[in-house]
Design an enzyme around this catalytic site. Structure first.
Site, mmCIF file in Angstrom:
data_model
loop_
_atom_site.group_PDB
_atom_site.id
_atom_site.type_symbol
_atom_site.label_atom_id
_atom_site.label_comp_id
_atom_site.label_asym_id
_atom_site.label_seq_id
_atom_site.Cartn_x
_atom_site.Cartn_y
_atom_site.Cartn_z
ATOM 1 N N HIS A 88 33.978 95.973 -29.657
ATOM 2 C CA HIS A 88 34.807 97.081 -28.793
ATOM 3 C C HIS A 88 36.196 96.517 -29.453
ATOM 4 C CE1 HIS A 88 37.519 99.228 -26.059
ATOM 5 N NE2 HIS A 88 38.447 97.950 -26.283
ATOM 6 N N GLU A 89 36.673 95.143 -30.080
ATOM 7 C CA GLU A 89 37.922 94.803 -30.171
ATOM 8 C C GLU A 89 37.860 95.055 -31.756
ATOM 9 O OE1 GLU A 89 40.475 94.502 -28.149
ATOM 10 O OE2 GLU A 89 39.584 93.975 -26.671
ATOM 11 N N HIS A 105 39.203 97.859 -32.627
ATOM 12 C CA HIS A 105 41.136 98.322 -32.493
ATOM 13 C C HIS A 105 41.611 97.284 -34.203
ATOM 14 C CE1 HIS A 105 41.652 100.445 -29.121
ATOM 15 N NE2 HIS A 105 41.164 99.370 -28.313
#
Length: 433
Positions: A24-25, A28
């Site tokens: 997920h990170e 980003h």
């Protein structure tokens, strides 16, 4: 041995959880760097740092509590009127805004003026914030497809497990016949256990839902049934009767309630069935719909969750479950008396479901979730375009920091809910067996 397998299942889920957070990170991080935003930190977990290494301008690390993660981007919020933060205020709400703005600029270095998050066009900020949840969605789809098409899932088949001698209503809650019960069409037609129903009334029935639907809509009809028995095909004839049967939704799953429909009178055997791509897409679409319904219904489930946590009430199967509860289920999967391939498949399904929930949850248009930042960027784009159309001055960037009081309230609600789920998962966990 059971304890060892339980621990193994928990470890497998924990690793899947960490990978999901890191993935997920990474979404980003990669998009932020793509658009030239400086990212000082990429961390998996919260609390004390147990390992880190700096590469380039970014510190990569793992923290002690593996319940989340974050990247730190420079300039998440635009400056105040003084160019950095607002003057200090005695208002608690104003202080929240000022603290958030101050934190966004605390690591500002020379040359960062052109690398701030808020200075990027709204569509770029939307991409950066959407990339994290999107990575969870991609991982969920990949895991679902791996299980559905590679391992297969346990479901009802077109093979006969047992034949009911008589017609019994689904709500009767009995499996023994009475003298007054009519003979079932399956028994009268000579259907036997292990028969594979190839077609029903001329319709190929390779899938259980197809066979079930055909039976249900054939009440009152006399139909040919082609079965495969001992390697040979045989045609039987049955007159389908109307009976009270369990209710099914549009995807073929059993739901609460009963309906009158055609009844043949046999129990389908279950088996591991590999899905094709089309069936897999349909299955995943249904799961997304279920997940959305569960999020919408979440507030209504809190009273029952409270009762399960503190009043020893039964824990419902669809009760909200946290990381601790999911880890326990992961451990329980590896103690089940099923083939190791199916244990692994169920564990992957659990991680896939977790990622799907992460995607949907983070897309809620509420700060501090990713969806809140996306909503702020979209609102900024809308008002700037409106100003341009009506030849008004550019209103400038939307100050998301002003929404921080709301973000703290939302975060507080999430923390309270998480603690409630944690207590329920410990004292009254959801069980799958």
């Amino acid at each position: 041995m059971t304890t060892l397998m339980m621990i193994l299942g928990i470890v497998v889920f924990a690793v899947g959880l960490l990978v999901s957070i890191a993935w997920h990170e990474l979404g980003h991080l990669s998009t932020a760097k793509l658009f030239g935003i400086r990212v000082p930190q990429y961390m998996v977990g919260f609390g004390r740092t147990i390992w880190s290494r700096k590469k380039g301008e970014t510190e990569y690390g793992i923290k002690a509590i593996p319940l989340g993660g974050y990247i730190r981007m420079i300039g998440m919020f635009p400056p105040g009127k003084d160019g950095k933060i607002e003057s200090r205020s005695t208002s608690p709400l104003r202080s929240m805004v000022e603290d958030a703005r101050s934190a966004a600029f605390e690591e500002l270095q020379p040359g960062d003026e052109t690398r701030l998050f808020y200075t990027r066009k709204p569509w770029k900020r939307v991409i950066v914030m959407f990339a994290g949840p999107f990575m969870n969605l991609i991982l969920a789809i990949g895991l679902f497809l791996t299980v559905l098409m590679g391992f297969g899932i346990t479901q009802q088949t077109n093979v006969v497990s047992s034949v009911s001698p008589c017609v019994i209503k689904a709500s009767a809650n009995r499996d023994t016949c009475k003298a007054s019960d009519a003979e079932s069409p399956a028994h009268a037609a000579g259907l036997k256990p292990k028969d594979k129903i190839v077609s029903f009334d001329g319709v190929p029935t390779g899938k259980w839902n197809t066979l079930s639907d055909e039976i249900r809509k054939s009440a009152g009809k006399t139909v040919p049934i082609v079965v495969e028995r001992d390697g040979k095909r045989k045609t039987l004839t049955a007159t389908i009767v109307t009976n009270q049967v369990v209710k099914k939704d549009s995807s073929g799953r059993v739901v609460d309630g009963y309906v009158p429909a055609g009844f043949l009178g046999f129990t389908a055997a279950t088996g591991v069935v590999h899905q094709d791509f089309g069936d897999s897409v349909t299955w995943m679409t249904d799961r997304v719909g279920d997940a959305v319904d569960n999020i919408v219904a979440l507030p209504g489930k809190i009273p029952a969750l409270w009762d399960a946590a503190f009043d020893h009430a039964p824990r419902k199967p669809d009760s909200p479950m946290g990381v601790v509860g999911a880890a326990r289920v992961g451990g329980e999967i590896f103690t089940m008396n099923i083939p190791a391939t199916q244990q692994l498949a169920m564990a992957l399904m659990l991680v896939a479901g977790f990622n799907l929930s992460l995607f949907l949850f983070n897309m809620l248009p509420l700060l501090p979730l990713d969806g809140g930042h996306i909503a702020g960027a979209l609102w900024e784009s809308l008002r700037r375009n409106v100003a341009r159309v009506f030849r008004r001055p550019d209103p400038g960037p939307f100050d998301v920091a002003k929404l921080m009081p709301v973000a703290y309230v939302v975060a507080g609600v999430f923390v309270c809910f998480t603690l409630l789920v944690l207590v329920a998962d410990v004292v009254n966990p959801v069980k799958i067996s």
